[in-house]
Design an enzyme around this catalytic site. Structure first.
Site, PDB file in Angstrom:
ATOM      1  N   GLY A 150       0.803  -1.213   0.000  1.00 23.31           N
ATOM      2  CA  GLY A 150       0.000   0.000   0.000  1.00 23.31           C
ATOM      3  C   GLY A 150       0.837   1.264   0.000  1.00 23.31           C
ATOM      4  O   GLY A 150       1.278   1.727   1.065  1.00 23.31           O
ATOM      5  N   PRO A 156      -5.330   7.885  -3.601  1.00 21.32           N
ATOM      6  CA  PRO A 156      -6.223   8.455  -4.615  1.00 21.32           C
ATOM      7  C   PRO A 156      -5.713   9.749  -5.234  1.00 21.32           C
ATOM      8  O   PRO A 156      -5.904   9.988  -6.428  1.00 21.32           O
ATOM      9  CB  PRO A 156      -7.528   8.677  -3.842  1.00 21.32           C
ATOM     10  CG  PRO A 156      -7.492   7.666  -2.744  1.00 21.32           C
ATOM     11  CD  PRO A 156      -6.057   7.538  -2.363  1.00 21.32           C
ATOM     12  N   ALA A 213      10.607  -4.048  -8.173  1.00 24.90           N
ATOM     13  CA  ALA A 213       9.452  -4.528  -8.941  1.00 24.90           C
ATOM     14  C   ALA A 213       9.537  -4.080 -10.395  1.00 24.90           C
ATOM     15  O   ALA A 213       9.151  -4.827 -11.307  1.00 24.90           O
ATOM     16  CB  ALA A 213       8.161  -4.027  -8.304  1.00 24.90           C
ATOM     17  N   GLU A 259       3.745   1.792 -11.224  1.00 19.62           N
ATOM     18  CA  GLU A 259       5.119   1.737 -10.727  1.00 19.62           C
ATOM     19  C   GLU A 259       6.038   2.690 -11.492  1.00 19.62           C
ATOM     20  O   GLU A 259       7.188   2.368 -11.803  1.00 19.62           O
ATOM     21  CB  GLU A 259       5.636   0.291 -10.747  1.00 19.62           C
ATOM     22  CG  GLU A 259       4.834  -0.606  -9.812  1.00 19.62           C
ATOM     23  CD  GLU A 259       5.337  -2.023  -9.766  1.00 19.62           C
ATOM     24  OE1 GLU A 259       6.545  -2.227  -9.973  1.00 19.62           O
ATOM     25  OE2 GLU A 259       4.526  -2.924  -9.508  1.00 19.62           O
TER      26      GLU A 259
END
Length: 400
Positions: free
Chosen positions: A146, A150, A258, A379
């Site tokens: 997380g 928003p 990632a 990302e």
């Protein structure tokens, strides 16, 4: 002097599926990892993923996670705690094969291993590693990460989720958005503002005040679980905080890890579309012969092959640098920016070769193309990676 001169060496056969001979760069162990994941994708993902995508669901995600754990694909490059301890190149090859199936499957693995597990492995306490990582590596426990909010996607320094002290406890309040695995996760790594700066917290999802409503009405990554995280005064013990990092260095290093997987994964989606286009061009006839025999179609296929295999070569180079401990975040930005952008172009060109069939879910092309629209911006958007490289090239910061 070699025993055999180049002129007397047997001719090297041209392989249309490996035109640059990139398999020669791989060790037998690398090929074994790649082929194992490729077989699993062919058996478990490819036959069903179009239906999952059409229905906007990923049924049996917990079973899939356990199977991926049995393959050693979860937390693959991490050492100990049930993790495979694979090389960066082997992990990259796995990402390529997973995304050749679907971006949603690679996202499941990336978020589990390169974000949630990586954060705990690198920045957690020994107790946290022992408590969470073995179950996450086996796929018994699914994790999520997380960070995105928003109103604060590309600007994580301004995130509003806050953790405050209440005695020896922490109390977390805030919202996170576009969280892969969120509604099926048993643990969430959540980043929040504190009086000391941004900190990471290991949050069991059964805590009072935690909820993860699933996001629907997506036209991309439909075979993937995407959720909002709502933290309504979630109370955590003092030892829930990741002790080894404060500030943006923590989440940004996880994202870099990632993004490396995305560099490989995007080429998997591109390869799927390219191979589909080649097969279609050899069988589809117009004007009395296969369309693959026309010059314009061959030009498209040649350009697609060049960008596909250049991208795989770039991914391999970055993987070797990561294995040597020499990979820079700017180089990861280089790879993600190039490979995702070129993968989308390959998908779009494949669609033109398939014509109207290119929009049908009987073929993977449109599914990969719409998935990559999300991969392009998650990302790290195109603009963020351009600015990372721009700063590295000029020494001037254009972010603010």
């Amino acid at each position: 002097m070699s025993a055999q001169s180049p002129s007397s060496a047997p001719p090297v056969r041209f392989d249309p599926r490996d035109p640059l001979g990139l398999d020669d760069l791989l060790e037998p162990e690398d090929l074994a990892v790649r082929d194992t994941v490729r077989r699993w994708v062919a058996d478990r993902i490819t036959p069903q993923v179009a239906e999952w995508y059409e229905n906007g669901e990923l049924p049996g995600i917990r079973e899939l996670a356990r199977e991926l754990g049995a393959l050693g694909a979860l937390g693959m490059p991490l050492d100990g705690y049930g993790c495979a301890g694979a090389s960066a190149v082997q992990y990259g090859l796995a990402c390529l094969e997973l995304e050749a199936g679907d971006s949603g499957i690679r996202s499941l693995v990336s978020v589990q291993g390169s974000l949630a597990m990586y954060a705990i492995h690198r920045f957690g306490s020994e107790e946290q590693r022992r408590e969470w990582l073995p179950r996450m590596a086996s796929g018994e426990l699914i994790g999520c990460f997380g960070l995105t909010e928003p109103d604060h996607g590309s600007d994580p320094a301004s995130l509003r989720t806050r953790a405050v002290r209440d005695g020896s406890d922490w109390v977390l309040t805030g919202r996170k958005m576009w969280i892969t695995n969120g509604s099926v996760a048993g643990v969430a790594v959540v980043w929040a503002q504190t009086d000391d700066g941004i900190r990471g917290f290991v949050v069991p999802t059964d805590r009072p005040g935690f909820s993860a409503p699933e996001i629907h009405h997506k036209w991309s990554l439909r075979a993937s679980v995407t959720s909002e995280l709502v933290l309504d005064a979630v109370r955590l013990p003092a030892d829930a905080v990741l002790p080894e990092v404060t500030g943006l260095r923590g989440p940004l290093s996880c994202l870099s890890h990632a993004r490396y997987g995305i560099v490989w994964g995007a080429m998997g989606a591109a390869r799927s579309c390219f191979e589909t286009a080649v097969d279609y061009a050899k069988s589809r006839e117009q004007f009395g012969r296969p369309i693959g025999g026309f010059q314009l179609t061959q030009a498209k296929l040649a350009d697609m092959a060049v960008e596909l295999h250049k991208g795989i070569l770039l991914a391999h180079h970055l993987g070797r640098r990561m294995d040597a401990g020499r990979l820079r975040p700017e180089q990861v930005s280089f790879g993600k920016l190039n490979n995702v952008r070129e993968a989308i172009e390959i998908c779009r060109t494949a669609r033109t070769i398939l014509g109207a069939n290119g929009i049908s879910l009987e073929y993977p092309v449109m599914r990969h193309a719409t998935n990559l629209e999300s991969v392009l911006t998650y990302e790290g958007t195109v603009e963020m990676h351009q600015l990372v490289l721009g700063k590295a090239l000029t020494g001037l910061d254009a972010f603010r």
